[in-house]
Scaffold this active site. Structure first.
Site, PDB file in Angstrom:
ATOM      1  N   GLU A   1      47.548  44.679  37.453  1.00 39.06           N
ATOM      2  CA  GLU A   1      49.007  44.804  37.576  1.00 39.06           C
ATOM      3  C   GLU A   1      49.672  45.308  36.296  1.00 39.06           C
ATOM      4  O   GLU A   1      50.706  45.964  36.353  1.00 39.06           O
ATOM      5  CB  GLU A   1      49.639  43.455  37.963  1.00 39.06           C
ATOM      6  CG  GLU A   1      49.425  43.090  39.408  1.00 39.06           C
ATOM      7  CD  GLU A   1      50.282  41.912  39.871  1.00 39.06           C
ATOM      8  OE1 GLU A   1      50.914  41.242  39.046  1.00 39.06           O
ATOM      9  OE2 GLU A   1      50.298  41.666  41.098  1.00 39.06           O
TER      10      GLU A   1
ATOM     11  N   HIS B   1      21.295  40.815  39.375  1.00 41.34           N
ATOM     12  CA  HIS B   1      20.499  40.975  40.589  1.00 41.34           C
ATOM     13  C   HIS B   1      21.289  41.641  41.704  1.00 41.34           C
ATOM     14  O   HIS B   1      20.862  41.653  42.849  1.00 41.34           O
ATOM     15  CB  HIS B   1      19.962  39.616  41.040  1.00 41.34           C
ATOM     16  CG  HIS B   1      19.008  39.029  40.053  1.00 41.34           C
ATOM     17  ND1 HIS B   1      17.651  39.080  40.207  1.00 41.34           N
ATOM     18  CD2 HIS B   1      19.227  38.421  38.855  1.00 41.34           C
ATOM     19  CE1 HIS B   1      17.064  38.516  39.160  1.00 41.34           C
ATOM     20  NE2 HIS B   1      18.000  38.099  38.327  1.00 41.34           N
TER      21      HIS B   1
ATOM     22  N   LYS C   1      56.178  45.213  50.427  1.00 42.02           N
ATOM     23  CA  LYS C   1      56.854  44.022  50.942  1.00 42.02           C
ATOM     24  C   LYS C   1      58.039  44.383  51.833  1.00 42.02           C
ATOM     25  O   LYS C   1      58.371  43.672  52.781  1.00 42.02           O
ATOM     26  CB  LYS C   1      57.303  43.123  49.791  1.00 42.02           C
ATOM     27  CG  LYS C   1      56.143  42.417  49.103  1.00 42.02           C
ATOM     28  CD  LYS C   1      56.629  41.466  48.020  1.00 42.02           C
ATOM     29  CE  LYS C   1      55.423  40.824  47.319  1.00 42.02           C
ATOM     30  NZ  LYS C   1      55.815  40.081  46.116  1.00 42.02           N
TER      31      LYS C   1
END
Lengths: 440, 440
Positions: B286, B315, B429
């Site tokens: 951000e 791994h 939003k």
């Protein structure tokens, strides 16, 4: 038992001409996959034979039946990388991330790296159980049989179980390894239970072998459904038709990578699927991250897989994804049907804080957010595709994992690299052995 | 109480001339940080005033004292992004990832996204507790007071607590939000406990405000030590000298990014630090992932933060890191002293599986692997720097988080972007609110 959908359209930001020309180039791999299926476990693509192996299912099923009689309160899976990531992925998807808090028995812990505090935490949890005379099952998983971390942790845990169980402790230990490995012989000598895996099946492709099936079956996952899902998906992924999701997804990944996007984000809109993401990280990282191509030419090829969880990571990574560099291709994964439905209660007084959520299911709020994000991706020309997972059942997760494994085989083919080896991992292990040898 | 070390040398693959010329360019930011410290909470850099705010510590401490009397068996933190990532990071570092399995009281659950299955799991855990007449503390954290996910989840949980506690349920609810937000007024009206945070402190910089301090103090973390660590580090990070780790790390990140490396991997060699990595992902994602620079020019700047755990991810990701494209800069984090020491037992018969580990501490095996990997990074010309964390105490973690927060301020300065806003998050939003409105 519904099929997974893989969807891409204009939002993938690729012309259908380019996609179909790459799809045509996947034909030789499709042919090789079909041939591999007939070759049993002799081919590099051996893992695709696992979901249809009835003898395997029978063998593992019988062994599970035997070990269920022990009635262990805890299972400790000792393994790292391909030896535990698939198991965790399926467990959390099917039972939920908090399953250890909820399920009164068959709790499962994982010992992967050599971390003394992590091991101490495991010991603090299981030692009181052993003291009470209840059972703990230690499942040691190492394909080669000589993974440093796994053997070190296994020694610690076997020693602990021995302290409480004495001579009978062998029934609490199971080893899963390659046929004929040193661990195989060792476990045989000690009288531990042993399950083997086909030599040609690599760790990251081994979730449908005993590596995943045994612990998952012990936890109560329907391994039959898991394998059925894998089988049904495998059949779609060796088809030449347009409905082959593995080839399609590989083609899109390939096109975006060769177009300069070096990051592939798997954006899962379900908290319980985070470990599916971690499993996928290994699958993609190891399969196509290669120094040399198939002809031995130095290429330093590789797409960096990242994992995001919706909506959680919208609150941490969305700013970068929507504002940052155009270096990513995103695959959204959404779940059609959750196991439960929780509604936002109707508490009218809350309307002043957030409107329009009173009384509606949480899943609907989640879905509205995903839709909103997709619209913003489109507006910002951020390319994406979508996977619709019907639910988080073993059948659906079996499909998803098989889809992604075959996708990597197609992607390796397109990129000209061998998706089945990991030569650079072997290199640092040589250094480690030298350092441990000098210290010893 | 030892200081963190930030180490870089030849392995960073940058000439000291280039580093010092970039370091010189950080001077104006150092001056701004010093000025901000005098300005209290009026500056964008307000968060650096938190660790020295004695009134805050006193206020939060008194409130913790009050709520400890409730003696909650469970704490449920309802918040997302900057509202919970710092808390999880500190909790797991100090108490361990399995702390909920170990600690008999003050277990903590987190509700972040609107996931019905995740919420059901929380309900399945806490409802029996409430039924038994024991207490659950719900901590609602939303800076704006109107975060959709947080308010939806808060409604579900308040409703649940109300069912068992009736009229007295207000004592089980705490809200942490901006002074004067709608949630502040709402909580005041309902009689919930309220703690506020300074308006200028953004979510990703808020761990040392009430947002982190209250839940962490409730769990038993020494918030005094956490803040002391932050304060000591802050003093190092506003120094012009060469010993300023935040400026140095920002300079290295900047140089590698402008040199084409668009991925920054934080490779933590400690299982309990995974959530520190997740907190850092938000912080970096951000803070420097920006569409526009400070002058409003479209730049699509951003470094993609990835998190790896050693040795676990060796791994899964080492093949890509050592063989793949040269698109990453790595920062290894190692822990000097674990909380416990577990030795590999001496079981000589295991020598045939892995040599030279009999009887030595697990931490030594871990360290040998890290050394081996570093040698391989050097051989492969993969650049890295190192953070040595003395231990996982609250004091050390306080240092680490403060180090990284100030690093982002320097990095934003060098990249010419505003590290304190997140305009692209606001954009989606708007879409979400529109979709929810249409459905309602």
């Amino acid at each position: 038992m519904k099929p997974i959908s893989y969807l891409y359209g204009k939002a993938a930001l690729l012309s259908s001409g380019r996609i179909s020309s790459v799809l045509k180039r996947t034909a030789p791999e499709t042919a090789r996959l079909r041939k591999a299926l007939l070759a049993g476990y002799e081919d590099d693509r051996a893992s695709i034979s696992l979901p249809g192996d009835e003898a395997l299912l029978k063998r593992v099923g019988a062994f599970i039946g035997k070990k269920q009689k022990l009635d262990p309160a805890y299972i400790v899976v000792v393994g790292i990388g391909g030896s535990n990531l698939g198991t965790i992925a399926v467990q959390e998807a099917v039972f939920g991330k908090l399953c250890n808090h909820i399920t009164p028995k068959r709790r499962t812990l994982y010992a992967d790296t050599v971390d003394s505090d992590a091991m101490r935490q495991i010991r603090v949890v299981i030692e009181p159980v052993l003291k009470q005379g209840r059972e703990v099952l230690v499942v040691i998983i190492s394909k080669s049989g000589g993974t440093t971390e796994t053997i070190a942790n296994a020694e610690v845990l076997i020693n602990l179980v021995k302290r409480y169980k004495g001579g009978s402790h062998a029934e609490n230990i199971v080893a899963i390894t390659d046929e004929g490995s040193k661990l195989h012989h060792f476990a045989d000598n000690k009288g531990y239970g042993v399950l083997t895996m086909p030599q040609k099946v690599g760790g990251r492709f081994s979730v449908f072998s005993a590596v995943g099936l045994f612990p998952l079956g012990m936890m109560g996952v329907s391994i039959e459904s898991l394998l059925k899902g894998a089988r049904d998906m495998r059949n779609r992924c060796i088809a030449a038709s347009a409905g082959n999701p593995a080839a399609a997804s590989a083609a899109l990944q390939y096109l975006h990578y060769t177009n300069g996007k070096n990051i592939s984000d798997l954006f899962l809109f379900s908290s319980d699927l985070e470990s599916v993401g971690k499993w996928y990280r290994q699958l993609m990282g190891e399969s196509v991250g290669k120094e040399h191509d198939r002809r031995g030419k130095k290429v330093n090829c590789g797409i960096t897989p990242t994992v995001s969880i919706g909506t959680t990571d919208l609150h941490s990574m969305a700013q970068l994804y929507l504002g940052g560099p155009y270096d990513k291709f995103t695959t959204f994964v959404s779940v059609g049907q959750n196991n439960s439905s929780v509604n936002v209660p109707v508490m009218k007084e809350y309307d002043e804080l957030v409107e329009n959520i009173q009384g509606i299911p949480l899943a609907e709020v989640m879905n509205a957010i995903l839709q909103g994000v997709k619209i913003d991706f489109q507006k910002g020309k951020r390319p994406y595709a979508e996977i619709l997972l019907p639910d988080k059942s073993a059948y659906s997760i079996g499909q998803l994992l098989q889809f992604k494994m075959i996708e990597m085989m197609y992607l390796g083919h397109l990129l000209g690299v061998n998706p089945f080896d990991q030569p650079n991992v072997e290199a640092y292990k040589v250094e480690v052995k030298r350092i441990l040898g000098n210290e010893g």
